[in-house]
Design an enzyme around this catalytic site. Structure first.
Site, PDB file in Angstrom:
ATOM      1  N   SER A 183      -0.546  -3.015   8.687  1.00 40.22           N
ATOM      2  CA  SER A 183      -0.184  -2.338   7.447  1.00 40.22           C
ATOM      3  C   SER A 183      -0.968  -1.067   7.174  1.00 40.22           C
ATOM      4  O   SER A 183      -0.507  -0.211   6.412  1.00 40.22           O
ATOM      5  CB  SER A 183      -0.362  -3.292   6.264  1.00 40.22           C
ATOM      6  OG  SER A 183      -1.722  -3.694   6.147  1.00 40.22           O
ATOM      7  N   HIS A 211       5.238  -6.785   6.949  1.00 47.11           N
ATOM      8  CA  HIS A 211       5.775  -5.427   6.950  1.00 47.11           C
ATOM      9  C   HIS A 211       6.894  -5.244   7.975  1.00 47.11           C
ATOM     10  O   HIS A 211       7.345  -4.113   8.201  1.00 47.11           O
ATOM     11  CB  HIS A 211       4.648  -4.419   7.203  1.00 47.11           C
ATOM     12  CG  HIS A 211       3.659  -4.351   6.088  1.00 47.11           C
ATOM     13  ND1 HIS A 211       3.779  -3.482   5.029  1.00 47.11           N
ATOM     14  CD2 HIS A 211       2.541  -5.076   5.848  1.00 47.11           C
ATOM     15  CE1 HIS A 211       2.769  -3.657   4.192  1.00 47.11           C
ATOM     16  NE2 HIS A 211       1.996  -4.624   4.668  1.00 47.11           N
ATOM     17  N   LYS A 242       7.695  -7.169  -0.153  1.00 45.75           N
ATOM     18  CA  LYS A 242       7.748  -5.804   0.389  1.00 45.75           C
ATOM     19  C   LYS A 242       9.204  -5.362   0.530  1.00 45.75           C
ATOM     20  O   LYS A 242       9.826  -4.997  -0.456  1.00 45.75           O
ATOM     21  CB  LYS A 242       6.924  -5.745   1.666  1.00 45.75           C
ATOM     22  CG  LYS A 242       5.446  -6.022   1.333  1.00 45.75           C
ATOM     23  CD  LYS A 242       4.547  -6.041   2.492  1.00 45.75           C
ATOM     24  CE  LYS A 242       3.085  -6.150   2.060  1.00 45.75           C
ATOM     25  NZ  LYS A 242       2.770  -7.329   1.223  1.00 45.75           N
TER      26      LYS A 242
END
Length: 392
Positions: A183, A211, A242
Site C-alpha cells: 500500500s 488493495h 477500499k
C-alpha cells in the site's frame, strides 16, 4: 521521583513533533469522491483508497439505508449470540464467489481479520515468515500469535527460500504472510513464486488483498486472480473499505478453514458483528464490481494516463517515481520536512495527496492514489503542481 505518572506523554508528544512524525486529522465535508471539500476548500482527491468511486455511489448508499431500515443501525452483539443477520451470510457467499473459494468469513474490519486469522492459525510452537514491507495489521497479528517471526527483505524470494531452508523444520507449523499489493509502494509481491515455495516446504500462506480486491484481475477478484494463483493452496484476506467503498474485513478459503476461524478467531468471536449498513453496502459494491467491468477499465485508463504524464514530465518528477503495478503511485522525497512542505504546497494548489513519512515508511514519499472517477484534467493539475514543487 515524578508525582505525575502521565507526565511522560507530553514529552513523548514533543519528541514526535521534533521528528516531524506528528499526525492530526482533517475534516472532509460531504460525500467522498474525486473532488472533496476540506475546511471550505475544494480539493482534487488523490489521497483516497476508494479506487472505483463506490463509497459515494447512490446504489451503495441506498443499499445501506434499506438495510438500516430493515435491521437497525447495529448488529447489537457477537455474530455467535445476537449479531448474525441474513445479509452477513449473503455477503460471505458473495465474497467466496468473487474470490472463487469454498467459503468466507466477514470481520468488523480488515485489521481485525488479520489479527484474528493469524493468531488462530499459529502459536508459540510455530514460525511466521513475513515480508519486510507488510501492513501493520499483518505484523501485529504475527506478534499477537506468539509465534517466532522472521522477516525477509521486501519481495526477496531467495531470502524467503533461505529462511525456509534454515528454519522450517524446527517448527510445528509455518505461515508465510504477505501483502499482494503493497500500500505504500504500489508494487506487487512475486506471488506465484511465493506460492511455489509454500507448497514445496509445506507452509500455509496468507495474502492480504486489501488493495487488490475490486481493482486487479479480469473479474476484479484481486492480485491472486491477476497473477494466476486462483485455486492454489492459499488463504485470501481482504477488506471492504477500499475499492468496495464500505467497512469490514474478510478471510476467504476452504470450508474447513472458515469453520475453524469461526471457532478460533478471537477478533470475530468476541466482537460485535459488522453493522447492517456496512454489510449491505459491501454486498452491493461486489454486485457492481461483477456487473460493471467498465468501471475497472476506466480506473486503469486513468492510471496509464497519469503515469504517462509523470514519466514525460520534467526529470525532477519522473526520476522520483517508484515502480508500481497498481493505482498507487509514489514519488520519493528526501525527508519528512520536505514531504510535508510538498503536501501543503499541493493542498494550496487545490490538490490532496498523502504526504507519508517515517515511521509509517522507511523513507518519505508523496503517495498518489488514482480513482475511476478522476478526469484527465485532474491528472494534469496534479502533474503541474508536482512540477512546480519538485524542481530538483
Amino acid at each position: 521521583m515524578s508525582t505525575n505518572p502521565y507526565g511522560w506523554i507530553e514529552e513523548s508528544l514533543r519528541t514526535i513533533h521534533r521528528a516531524k512524525w506528528y499526525r492530526s486529522v482533517q475534516e472532509i465535508m460531504g460525500r467522498p469522491g474525486a473532488v472533496v471539500r476540506i475546511d471550505g476548500q475544494e480539493l482534487i482527491n488523490f489521497a483516497s483508497n476508494d479506487y472505483l468511486g463506490l463509497a459515494g455511489d447512490i446504489r451503495v448508499i441506498t443499499a445501506a439505508i434499506e438495510a438500516t431500515q430493515l435491521y437497525g443501525t447495529g448488529a447489537t452483539g457477537s455474530r455467535l449470540i445476537t449479531g448474525h443477520r441474513p445479509i452477513h451470510r449473503e455477503l460471505e457467499q458473495a465474497i467466496a464467489s468473487l474470490k472463487q473459494t469454498e467459503d468466507a468469513i466477514v470481520f468488523s474490519s480488515g485489521y481485525l481479520a488479520n489479527l484474528g486469522a493469524i493468531s488462530a492459525l499459529v502459536g508459540k510452537r510455530d514460525l511466521i515468515l513475513s515480508d519486510q514491507y507488510n501492513h501493520a495489521s499483518l505484523k501485529n497479528g504475527a506478534i499477537l500469535s506468539g509465534a517466532m517471526v522472521l522477516e525477509y527483505e521486501h519481495g526477496d524470494v531467495e531470502g524467503l527460500k533461505f529462511l525456509l531452508e534454515s528454519h522450517r523444520n524446527a517448527y510445528r507449523r509455518c505461515l508465510i504472510v504477505t501483502d499482494t499489493v503493497f500500500s505504500m509502494d504500489g508494487d506487487l509481491c512475486p506471488l506465484s513464486k511465493v506460492v511455489e515455495l509454500s507448497e514445496t516446504y509445506g507452509c500455509m500462506l496468507l495474502v492480504d488483498e486489501a488493495h487488490g480486491t475490486g481493482v486487479l484481475g479480469t473479474r476484479g477478484a484481486g492480485a491472486v486472480e491477476y497473477l494466476g494463483c486462483t485455486g492454489r493452496g492459499l488463504i485470501q484476506m481482504g477488506t471492504l473499505s477500499k475499492a468496495l467503498g464500505s467497512l469490514g474485513g474478510y478471510v476467504a478459503g476452504t470450508a474447513p478453514l472458515i469453520d475453524f476461524l469461526r471457532n478460533r478467531a478471537g477478533s470475530w468471536i468476541y466482537t460485535t458483528g459488522l453493522s447492517p449498513a456496512d454489510t449491505a453496502a459491501g454486498l452491493e459494491a461486489i454486485a457492481i464490481v461483477n456487473q460493471e467491468p467498465q468501471r475497472r477499465a476506466k480506473l486503469w485508463q486513468n492510471v496509464k494516463y497519469l503515469k504517462q504524464l509523470l514519466v514525460e514530465s520534467v526529470p525532477s518528477v519522473a526520476s522520483r517515481l517508484l515502480p508500481s503495478e497498481s493505482p498507487i503511485l509514489c514519488l520519493q522525497v528526501p525527508d519528512a520536512q520536505t514531504v510535508l512542505a510538498v503536501g501543503e504546497g499541493l493542498k494550496a494548489a487545490g490538490i490532496l495527496v498523502g504526504a507519508v513519512r517515517p515511521p509509517t515508511v522507511p523513507t518519505s514519499r508523496i503517495r498518489v492514489t488514482v480513482m475511476a472517477t478522476h478526469e484527465k484534467a485532474h491528472c494534469e493539475r496534479l502533474v503541474e503542481g508536482l512540477q512546480s514543487l519538485l524542481k530538483s
